[in-house]
Design a protein around this motif. Sequence first.
Motif, PDB file in Angstrom:
ATOM      1  N   GLU A 238     -37.954   3.676 -15.164  1.00 49.12           N
ATOM      2  CA  GLU A 238     -39.284   3.703 -14.575  1.00 49.12           C
ATOM      3  C   GLU A 238     -39.497   2.390 -13.823  1.00 49.12           C
ATOM      4  N   VAL A 239     -39.283   2.457 -12.524  1.00 47.10           N
ATOM      5  CA  VAL A 239     -39.382   1.266 -11.680  1.00 47.10           C
ATOM      6  C   VAL A 239     -40.422   1.519 -10.605  1.00 47.10           C
ATOM      7  N   THR A 240     -41.313   0.554 -10.412  1.00 44.18           N
ATOM      8  CA  THR A 240     -42.287   0.647  -9.331  1.00 44.18           C
ATOM      9  C   THR A 240     -41.929  -0.372  -8.260  1.00 44.18           C
ATOM     10  N   VAL A 241     -42.202   0.008  -7.013  1.00 38.04           N
ATOM     11  CA  VAL A 241     -41.859  -0.840  -5.869  1.00 38.04           C
ATOM     12  C   VAL A 241     -43.100  -1.026  -5.006  1.00 38.04           C
ATOM     13  N   SER A 242     -43.389  -2.251  -4.644  1.00 42.80           N
ATOM     14  CA  SER A 242     -44.516  -2.541  -3.750  1.00 42.80           C
ATOM     15  C   SER A 242     -44.094  -3.591  -2.745  1.00 42.80           C
ATOM     16  N   GLY A 243     -44.816  -3.659  -1.627  1.00 39.69           N
ATOM     17  CA  GLY A 243     -44.450  -4.618  -0.581  1.00 39.69           C
ATOM     18  C   GLY A 243     -45.651  -5.185   0.133  1.00 39.69           C
ATOM     19  N   GLN A 244     -45.421  -6.265   0.860  1.00 43.11           N
ATOM     20  CA  GLN A 244     -46.511  -6.926   1.589  1.00 43.11           C
ATOM     21  C   GLN A 244     -45.970  -7.528   2.885  1.00 43.11           C
ATOM     22  N   THR A 254     -41.700  -6.332  -4.175  1.00 36.62           N
ATOM     23  CA  THR A 254     -41.746  -6.575  -5.613  1.00 36.62           C
ATOM     24  C   THR A 254     -41.256  -5.333  -6.345  1.00 36.62           C
ATOM     25  N   VAL A 255     -40.270  -5.538  -7.208  1.00 32.55           N
ATOM     26  CA  VAL A 255     -39.716  -4.459  -8.025  1.00 32.55           C
ATOM     27  C   VAL A 255     -40.057  -4.760  -9.480  1.00 32.55           C
ATOM     28  N   ALA A 256     -40.711  -3.806 -10.162  1.00 32.48           N
ATOM     29  CA  ALA A 256     -41.159  -4.019 -11.542  1.00 32.48           C
ATOM     30  C   ALA A 256     -40.646  -2.910 -12.455  1.00 32.48           C
ATOM     31  N   ASN A 257     -40.225  -3.286 -13.650  1.00 29.20           N
ATOM     32  CA  ASN A 257     -39.807  -2.313 -14.658  1.00 29.20           C
ATOM     33  C   ASN A 257     -41.030  -1.935 -15.490  1.00 29.20           C
ATOM     34  N   THR A 258     -41.526  -0.725 -15.299  1.00 35.41           N
ATOM     35  CA  THR A 258     -42.701  -0.257 -16.029  1.00 35.41           C
ATOM     36  C   THR A 258     -42.336   0.695 -17.158  1.00 35.41           C
ATOM     37  N   LEU A 329     -40.000   2.464   1.342  1.00 36.25           N
ATOM     38  CA  LEU A 329     -41.128   1.572   1.633  1.00 36.25           C
ATOM     39  C   LEU A 329     -41.013   1.094   3.080  1.00 36.25           C
ATOM     40  N   ASP A 330     -42.093   1.282   3.854  1.00 36.44           N
ATOM     41  CA  ASP A 330     -42.104   0.876   5.258  1.00 36.44           C
ATOM     42  C   ASP A 330     -43.180  -0.205   5.442  1.00 36.44           C
ATOM     43  N   LEU A 331     -42.741  -1.425   5.763  1.00 33.18           N
ATOM     44  CA  LEU A 331     -43.656  -2.529   5.997  1.00 33.18           C
ATOM     45  C   LEU A 331     -43.704  -2.803   7.488  1.00 33.18           C
ATOM     46  N   LYS A 332     -44.873  -2.598   8.074  1.00 33.49           N
ATOM     47  CA  LYS A 332     -45.015  -2.647   9.528  1.00 33.49           C
ATOM     48  C   LYS A 332     -45.985  -3.739   9.925  1.00 33.49           C
TER      49      LYS A 332
END
Length: 334
Positions: A238-244, A254-258, A329-332
């Motif tokens: 269970e991994v969540t991925v977020s970006g900025q 950011t990759v987090a183990n949830t 994930l698309d960071l534009k």
Amino acid sequence: MKRVLAMAALALAGVGMGTAQAANGVIGVDVSNWTGEIDWASVASGGGKFAFVMATEGGDFISPTFAAQFAGAADAGLVRGAYHFAQPHESDGAAQAEYFLANGGRWTGDGVTLPGVLDLEDNPYTARNGKNNCYDLSPADMVTWIKDFTKRYHQRTGRQAIIYTTTSWWRTCTGDSAKFKANPLWLARWGADPGELPKGWEKHTFWQSAEKGTLAGGQNSFNGSEAELRELATSAAEVTVSGQVRNRRTYTVTVANTGPYPVTNVKISGRAYGGQKVVKAPGCKFSGTAVTCRVAKLNRGQKVRLTFTTKPRAKGVVGMRFTVGTVELDLKAR
């Protein structure tokens, strides 16, 4: 599965009966303190691949045979799981989940342990406690009770508890709630087919087709392959991925183990677009527009932040696209 139902006789599987066959899917059994001594080797040689074992009931009963049955099933090569017989009028759902977890219901990612089961069925003690088949709870109160149990179990294990029930009980006692479709369904319906399912489930995961089968205890089947059964006993990552986007030159991921267990070898692949190239990516490999990062291990609750620097063109839309497993994930930036 009720504690009061019972066949206290010695259960010997496969004696003069040949190999047992499931109505469909992979065959298994459910047992309790009423089943008696079990020849687990015969269960396995007779075709059994999994077993559910009663651990607890309400907030004050622990099956005296649980430890031996649970270990015996695993020693014979079966995938096994524990179940809790609910007594919703005695204490709240979270309290009974804690009791179950403390007395055999805790899930472990050993590859042979199924998620725990919440057993919900007609009150077997109406003559003793004076409650109706729904334990005198309204459908709304019953749904709340089940939510409290399943939520606490998930919080403590990271897995969704399996729900054992009948379609008729579910309709009567929960108002046919559709709020638990994330929980695998173990349907009890004795007969030739599973019949109609409770609301919210499009398929059953397990099916109890008879109170007493050719192997020990009840007759059950898993609705899938043996490999899929084993997968259910394995910790899913269970991994969540977020970006900025910080600016036209700088991006972070950011990759987090949830999940409940460590995750290893997490790969992050990225590519810059819009006429730019990657010029800096600490801890990662990069060339031209492409970048690849690997995180050797993420412990439970741990997260890693990666920073990427590019050399963009002066005008126009630029950005970076990343892939982590099945996540894109698309960071534009403009």
